[in-house]
Design a protein around this motif. Structure first.
Motif, short mmCIF file in Angstrom:
data_model
loop_
_atom_site.label_atom_id
_atom_site.label_comp_id
_atom_site.label_asym_id
_atom_site.label_seq_id
_atom_site.Cartn_x
_atom_site.Cartn_y
_atom_site.Cartn_z
N PHE A 107 0.83 -1.21 0.00
CA PHE A 107 0.00 0.00 0.00
C PHE A 107 0.87 1.26 0.00
O PHE A 107 0.57 2.24 -0.68
CB PHE A 107 -0.94 0.01 1.21
N ARG A 108 1.95 1.21 0.77
CA ARG A 108 2.85 2.37 0.80
C ARG A 108 3.50 2.57 -0.56
O ARG A 108 3.58 3.68 -1.08
CB ARG A 108 3.96 2.16 1.85
N LEU B 92 -8.57 4.94 14.05
CA LEU B 92 -7.81 4.89 12.80
C LEU B 92 -6.38 5.30 13.08
O LEU B 92 -6.14 6.28 13.80
CB LEU B 92 -8.40 5.84 11.76
N GLN B 93 -5.46 4.54 12.47
CA GLN B 93 -4.07 4.87 12.68
C GLN B 93 -3.62 5.91 11.66
O GLN B 93 -4.00 5.83 10.49
CB GLN B 93 -3.25 3.60 12.49
N SER B 94 -2.81 6.87 12.14
CA SER B 94 -2.32 7.90 11.23
C SER B 94 -0.90 7.54 10.79
O SER B 94 -0.12 7.01 11.57
CB SER B 94 -2.32 9.22 11.99
N HIS B 95 -0.59 7.79 9.52
CA HIS B 95 0.74 7.47 9.00
C HIS B 95 1.42 8.74 8.52
O HIS B 95 0.76 9.77 8.36
CB HIS B 95 0.61 6.55 7.78
N ASP B 96 2.71 8.64 8.24
CA ASP B 96 3.37 9.81 7.64
C ASP B 96 2.71 10.14 6.30
O ASP B 96 2.57 11.29 5.92
CB ASP B 96 4.87 9.56 7.44
N LEU B 97 2.25 9.10 5.58
CA LEU B 97 1.62 9.34 4.27
C LEU B 97 0.18 9.80 4.40
O LEU B 97 -0.47 10.10 3.40
CB LEU B 97 1.66 8.06 3.42
N SER B 98 -0.34 9.83 5.63
CA SER B 98 -1.74 10.27 5.81
C SER B 98 -1.86 11.79 5.83
O SER B 98 -2.96 12.32 5.83
CB SER B 98 -2.31 9.74 7.12
N CYS B 99 -0.71 12.48 5.88
CA CYS B 99 -0.76 13.93 6.06
C CYS B 99 -0.94 14.68 4.74
O CYS B 99 -0.10 15.51 4.38
CB CYS B 99 0.50 14.40 6.77
N GLU B 100 -1.99 14.40 4.02
CA GLU B 100 -2.26 15.12 2.77
C GLU B 100 -2.86 16.48 3.12
O GLU B 100 -3.59 16.60 4.09
CB GLU B 100 -3.25 14.32 1.91
#
Ligand SMILES: O=P(O)(O)OC[C@H]1O[C@@H](O)[C@H](O)[C@@H](O)[C@@H]1O
Length: 347
Positions: free
Chosen positions: A38-39, A112-120
Motif C-alpha cells: 500500500f505504501r 484509525l491509525q495515522s501514517h506519515d503518508l496520511s498527512c495530505e
C-alpha cells in the motif's frame, strides 16, 4: 420545505461519512500485512511520479502512446485539482479527529491509525491517485494490441485493470487518506471523462493552439477568482491545509507539493504545455527507433529532474507556483511536440 430537504440531505451525508469510517477501520485491521504494498502504491504511483517517471518510461514504446498519456493525465489531473480547490471534502482522519474533539458530537467508537503518508493537505474528493491511475490504465489498455482479439484476452485485461484499481483504493483506504466513495467517484469521473474525449480525440489533436491556450488562461483566471470569491464569502480557501496542520501528528510529514494551490499550478502548467503543443495530429505518428526514443526521453527527464531540484521553495509562494507552472508546461510541451520532431529529424 426546501430547507428541510437540504437539512435532511446534509444529515444523510454526514451519517454516510461516519458510516464509511468503518470501512477504513476494517481495511486497517484486516489488511495490515499488505502495508508495504500500500505504501509503495501510494508513493510511487502518485500523479507527480506518473508525470515525471512512469509516463516518460512508457513513452519509449511510441509517440502515440506518450501523447495520449500526457493529454489524458493532464486533463484528468486538472479536473481533480479544480474540484479539490472548489470544494475540499473531508478526509477520514480529519473527520474522526474532529468528532472526538467535539464534546457534543456522537463519537463513532472507531480507531484509525495515522501514517506519515496520511498527512495530505488537499481535500479528499476526488481521490487524485485513483483518478490518475485509472486514466493511465485506460490509456494503456487502448494501446494494447489485445483489445481487438478474443473475448478471453479482453476479459483477462479487464480483470488485471480491476485488480490494479482495487490495490490503489485499498492503499488510500488503508492510509486513511480517502473515504471509499471518494475513490469510487474518482475512478468513475476519470472513465467518463476519457470516454467522452476518446470519441473526439482526432478532432482535439487537430485543434490550433489559440483557443486551447485561451481556455487554459481562463481556467487560471477562474482558479484565482475562486480564491477571491471564497475570501469574500468568508470561506477559508486554505481550509484543507489548516485541517492537515491541525491533525497531522508531525508537521514535517506535510509536503508543499501536495497543497491544493500547488496541485493547480502543476496541472494547469501541464495543460498549458499540451495546449501550446497543438496541433499534434501529424506528430504523434512520427516513427523513431526505440533506442533513440529511450536516449531522448532520458535526457529530457534528467533535465526535468535537475529543474525539480532547483525549485525555489524558500523565495515566496508566487515564485514557487510560477516556477512549477512553467516547468510542467515546458515538460509536457517537450514530450508531445519537440521530442518527436527532434527524433524524427535524427532518424
Ligand atoms: O487525492 P489524493 O489521492 O489523496 O492525493 C492527494 C495528492 O497527492 C499528491 O501526492 C499528488 O501529487 C496529487 O496529485 C494528489 O492530488
Amino acid at each position: 420545505m426546501d430547507l428541510n430537504v437540504l437539512r435532511l440531505a446534509a444529515d444523510y451525508y454526514h451519517k454516510l461519512l461516519n458510516a464509511e469510517l468503518h470501512i477504513n477501520e476494517w481495511v486497517q485491521d484486516r489488511l495490515f500485512i499488505a502495508e508495504p504494498v500500500f505504501r509503495f502504491v501510494s508513493v510511487y504511483l502518485e500523479p507527480s511520479n506518473l508525470f515525471n517517471v512512469l509516463i516518460p518510461l512508457l513513452g519509449v514504446c511510441g509517440q502515440d502512446l506518450l501523447t495520449h498519456l500526457v493529454y489524458a493525465l493532464s486533463l484528468v489531473s486538472a479536473v481533480s485539482s479544480f474540484e479539490k480547490w472548489i470544494y475540499p471534502e473531508w478526509r477520514p482522519l480529519w473527520r474522526l479527529r474532529e468528532l472526538y474533539a467535539n464534546q457534543h458530537a456522537i463519537r463513532p467508537g472507531i480507531a484509525l491509525q495515522s501514517h506519515d503518508l496520511s498527512c495530505e493537505t488537499s481535500g479528499g474528493l476526488p481521490c487524485g491517485h485513483s483518478m490518475a491511475w485509472t486514466a493511465l490504465l485506460m490509456v494503456i489498455s487502448m494501446h494494447l494490441p489485445i483489445t481487438r482479439r478474443s473475448f478471453a484476452s479482453r476479459l483477462t485485461m479487464y480483470i488485471m485493470i480491476g485488480c490494479c484499481m482495487l490495490c490503489m483504493w485499498l492503499s488510500r483506504l488503508y492510509l486513511a487518506t480517502e473515504y471509499l466513495h471518494q475513490c469510487l467517484l474518482a475512478t468513475y469521473i476519470a472513465i467518463s471523462l476519457l470516454s467522452s474525449c476518446q470519441r473526439h480525440l482526432n478532432y482535439l489533436y487537430a485543434q490550433r493552439r489559440f483557443w486551447p491556450v485561451l481556455m487554459v488562461l481562463l481556467l487560471v483566471y477562474l482558479a484565482i477568482s475562486i480564491y477571491f470569491i471564497k475570501l469574500h464569502l468568508e470561506i477559508d480557501p486554505h481550509w484543507s491545509v489548516r485541517q492537515a496542520f491541525k491533525w497531522c501528528p508531525e508537521p514535517t510529514y506535510m509536503r508543499h507539493e501536495s497543497s491544493p494551490i500547488f496541485l493547480l499550478a502543476r496541472d494547469l502548467g501541464n495543460l498549458m504545455g499540451v495546449a501550446i503543443a497543438l496541433p499534434v495530429d501529424q506528430l504523434r505518428n512520427y516513427d523513431s527507433k526505440c533506442s533513440h526514443r529511450f536516449v531522448g526521453i532520458a535526457i529530457v527527464e534528467i533535465l526535468n529532474y535537475i529543474l525539480r531540484l532547483f525549485t525555489p521553495k524558500q523565495h515566496g509562494r508566487f515564485l514557487f507556483l510560477a516556477y512549477e507552472f512553467m516547468r510542467n508546461a515546458l515538460h509536457s510541451l517537450i514530450l508531445v511536440k519537440l521530442l518527436p520532431k527532434l527524433l524524427h529529424r535524427t532518424s
